[in-house]
Design a protein around this motif. Sequence first.
Motif, PDB file in Angstrom:
ATOM      1  N   LEU A 137       0.833  -1.203   0.000  1.00 23.39           N
ATOM      2  CA  LEU A 137       0.000   0.000   0.000  1.00 23.39           C
ATOM      3  C   LEU A 137       0.865   1.250   0.000  1.00 23.39           C
ATOM      4  CD1 LEU A 137      -2.690   1.483   0.227  1.00 23.39           C
ATOM      5  CD2 LEU A 137      -2.633   1.088   2.707  1.00 23.39           C
ATOM      6  N   ALA A 138       1.909   1.264   0.818  1.00 27.24           N
ATOM      7  CA  ALA A 138       2.805   2.421   0.872  1.00 27.24           C
ATOM      8  C   ALA A 138       3.472   2.677  -0.475  1.00 27.24           C
ATOM      9  CB  ALA A 138       3.863   2.208   1.952  1.00 27.24           C
ATOM     10  N   SER A 139       3.785   1.609  -1.198  1.00 28.97           N
ATOM     11  CA  SER A 139       4.421   1.786  -2.511  1.00 28.97           C
ATOM     12  C   SER A 139       3.460   2.430  -3.504  1.00 28.97           C
ATOM     13  CB  SER A 139       4.958   0.447  -3.047  1.00 28.97           C
ATOM     14  OG  SER A 139       3.927  -0.420  -3.472  1.00 28.97           O
ATOM     15  N   LEU A 140       2.170   2.092  -3.416  1.00 27.98           N
ATOM     16  CA  LEU A 140       1.169   2.736  -4.273  1.00 27.98           C
ATOM     17  C   LEU A 140       1.045   4.210  -3.919  1.00 27.98           C
ATOM     18  CD1 LEU A 140       0.428  -0.279  -4.840  1.00 27.98           C
ATOM     19  CD2 LEU A 140      -1.965   0.448  -4.914  1.00 27.98           C
ATOM     20  N   ILE A 141       1.015   4.495  -2.619  1.00 30.99           N
ATOM     21  CA  ILE A 141       0.926   5.886  -2.166  1.00 30.99           C
ATOM     22  C   ILE A 141       2.142   6.672  -2.673  1.00 30.99           C
ATOM     23  CG2 ILE A 141       0.950   7.372  -0.120  1.00 30.99           C
ATOM     24  CD1 ILE A 141      -0.457   4.949   1.344  1.00 30.99           C
ATOM     25  N   GLU A 142       3.310   6.070  -2.563  1.00 33.44           N
ATOM     26  CA  GLU A 142       4.546   6.729  -3.016  1.00 33.44           C
ATOM     27  C   GLU A 142       4.474   7.064  -4.503  1.00 33.44           C
ATOM     28  OE1 GLU A 142       7.197   8.701  -2.012  1.00 33.44           O
ATOM     29  OE2 GLU A 142       7.743   7.042  -0.673  1.00 33.44           O
ATOM     30  N   LYS A 143       3.994   6.125  -5.305  1.00 32.72           N
ATOM     31  CA  LYS A 143       3.974   6.324  -6.758  1.00 32.72           C
ATOM     32  C   LYS A 143       2.872   7.287  -7.194  1.00 32.72           C
ATOM     33  CE  LYS A 143       6.334   4.359  -9.319  1.00 32.72           C
ATOM     34  NZ  LYS A 143       7.686   4.715  -9.830  1.00 32.72           N
ATOM     35  N   GLU A 144       1.806   7.411  -6.407  1.00 37.48           N
ATOM     36  CA  GLU A 144       0.687   8.269  -6.787  1.00 37.48           C
ATOM     37  C   GLU A 144       0.827   9.697  -6.264  1.00 37.48           C
ATOM     38  OE1 GLU A 144      -1.699   7.780  -8.820  1.00 37.48           O
ATOM     39  OE2 GLU A 144      -2.497   5.743  -8.738  1.00 37.48           O
ATOM     40  N   THR A 145       1.729   9.927  -5.307  1.00 34.29           N
ATOM     41  CA  THR A 145       1.783  11.218  -4.632  1.00 34.29           C
ATOM     42  C   THR A 145       2.764  12.170  -5.299  1.00 34.29           C
ATOM     43  OG1 THR A 145       1.269  10.139  -2.526  1.00 34.29           O
ATOM     44  CG2 THR A 145       2.117  12.373  -2.419  1.00 34.29           C
ATOM     45  N   GLY A 146       2.253  13.337  -5.689  1.00 34.15           N
ATOM     46  CA  GLY A 146       3.115  14.382  -6.218  1.00 34.15           C
ATOM     47  C   GLY A 146       3.448  15.423  -5.163  1.00 34.15           C
ATOM     48  N   LYS A 147       2.501  15.655  -4.250  1.00 38.85           N
ATOM     49  CA  LYS A 147       2.703  16.627  -3.171  1.00 38.85           C
ATOM     50  C   LYS A 147       2.680  15.884  -1.836  1.00 38.85           C
ATOM     51  CE  LYS A 147       1.020  20.811  -5.442  1.00 38.85           C
ATOM     52  NZ  LYS A 147       2.308  21.483  -5.406  1.00 38.85           N
ATOM     53  N   PRO A 148       3.738  16.008  -1.037  1.00 37.07           N
ATOM     54  CA  PRO A 148       3.855  15.235   0.209  1.00 37.07           C
ATOM     55  C   PRO A 148       2.644  15.353   1.129  1.00 37.07           C
ATOM     56  CG  PRO A 148       5.913  16.361  -0.252  1.00 37.07           C
ATOM     57  CD  PRO A 148       4.920  16.861  -1.263  1.00 37.07           C
ATOM     58  N   GLU A 149       2.020  16.547   1.158  1.00 26.22           N
ATOM     59  CA  GLU A 149       0.901  16.744   2.080  1.00 26.22           C
ATOM     60  C   GLU A 149      -0.337  15.943   1.696  1.00 26.22           C
ATOM     61  OE1 GLU A 149       0.963  20.387  -0.742  1.00 26.22           O
ATOM     62  OE2 GLU A 149       2.406  19.061   0.264  1.00 26.22           O
ATOM     63  N   GLU A 150      -0.333  15.342   0.505  1.00 29.29           N
ATOM     64  CA  GLU A 150      -1.491  14.552   0.073  1.00 29.29           C
ATOM     65  C   GLU A 150      -1.353  13.069   0.385  1.00 29.29           C
ATOM     66  OE1 GLU A 150      -3.162  17.200  -3.689  1.00 29.29           O
ATOM     67  OE2 GLU A 150      -2.319  15.219  -4.068  1.00 29.29           O
ATOM     68  N   ARG A 151      -0.213  12.651   0.902  1.00 32.69           N
ATOM     69  CA  ARG A 151       0.007  11.207   1.085  1.00 32.69           C
ATOM     70  C   ARG A 151      -1.088  10.548   1.920  1.00 32.69           C
ATOM     71  NH1 ARG A 151       5.728  12.491   1.915  1.00 32.69           N
ATOM     72  NH2 ARG A 151       6.925  11.847   0.079  1.00 32.69           N
TER      73      ARG A 151
END
Length: 230
Positions: free
Chosen positions: A100-114
């Motif tokens: 799940l964290a890897s999906l979040i990492e790949k989808e996030t452009g702005k850190p505050e949206e993680r």
Amino acid sequence: YVTIPEGFTLTQIAEALEKDGMAEKAKFLAVPTDPDIVGKYGLTGRTLEGYLYPDTYRFSPGQPTASIVDMMVKRFFHVISSLEERINASGMTLNQVITLASLIEKETGKPEERDVIASVFLNRLKKGMRLESDPTVIYGIADFDGNLTKENLTRPSPYNTYVIQGLPPAPIASPGKEAILAALFPAQTDYLYFVSKNDGSHHFSKTLTEHNRAVNAYQRKGASKSGKIS
């Protein structure tokens, strides 16, 4: 010193190490894809994808590849050591958390949206909705040419979350600590969809109607499909 950015895959890590003269790509990849080595760390996946922690390392020229891998995996376990209680309480296995964290990492452009992106994925999982995450599809395509097609989205693959239910079987990249924290401490939202706004940020929606309006608006402005959860 070699810096491995968050979101790098095993292949990208191997290429970075080869570029810096630390390891040959093919020889490096033979190590984290060896089932015996994976098993040595008590992990359940077929490879160490996701577990070579992204960080800045001091490697020595000629350092054995297995030693480089060992340093990165040990760094991973050191980073998550303070999170073990939360991981155990999450209802997810370690593999699921890091996936799940890897999906979040790949989808996030702005850190505050993680943590908000984490909430979308977890909300969809709870409702039995497919995750429909483009980076998972891309990960499952050998020699991806940068053009994600409708055919790609419908082609069966263990990593195609437009086809499979739930999370992919294993991580699709190496997440950093912030993405892991987002998976474990998601925002509390009712969002089920997001679409890229082309500036690194996303528009989040609670309903499909709202999401479709956002998709039309941002695609008319030239949005790529990446980042579209439909």
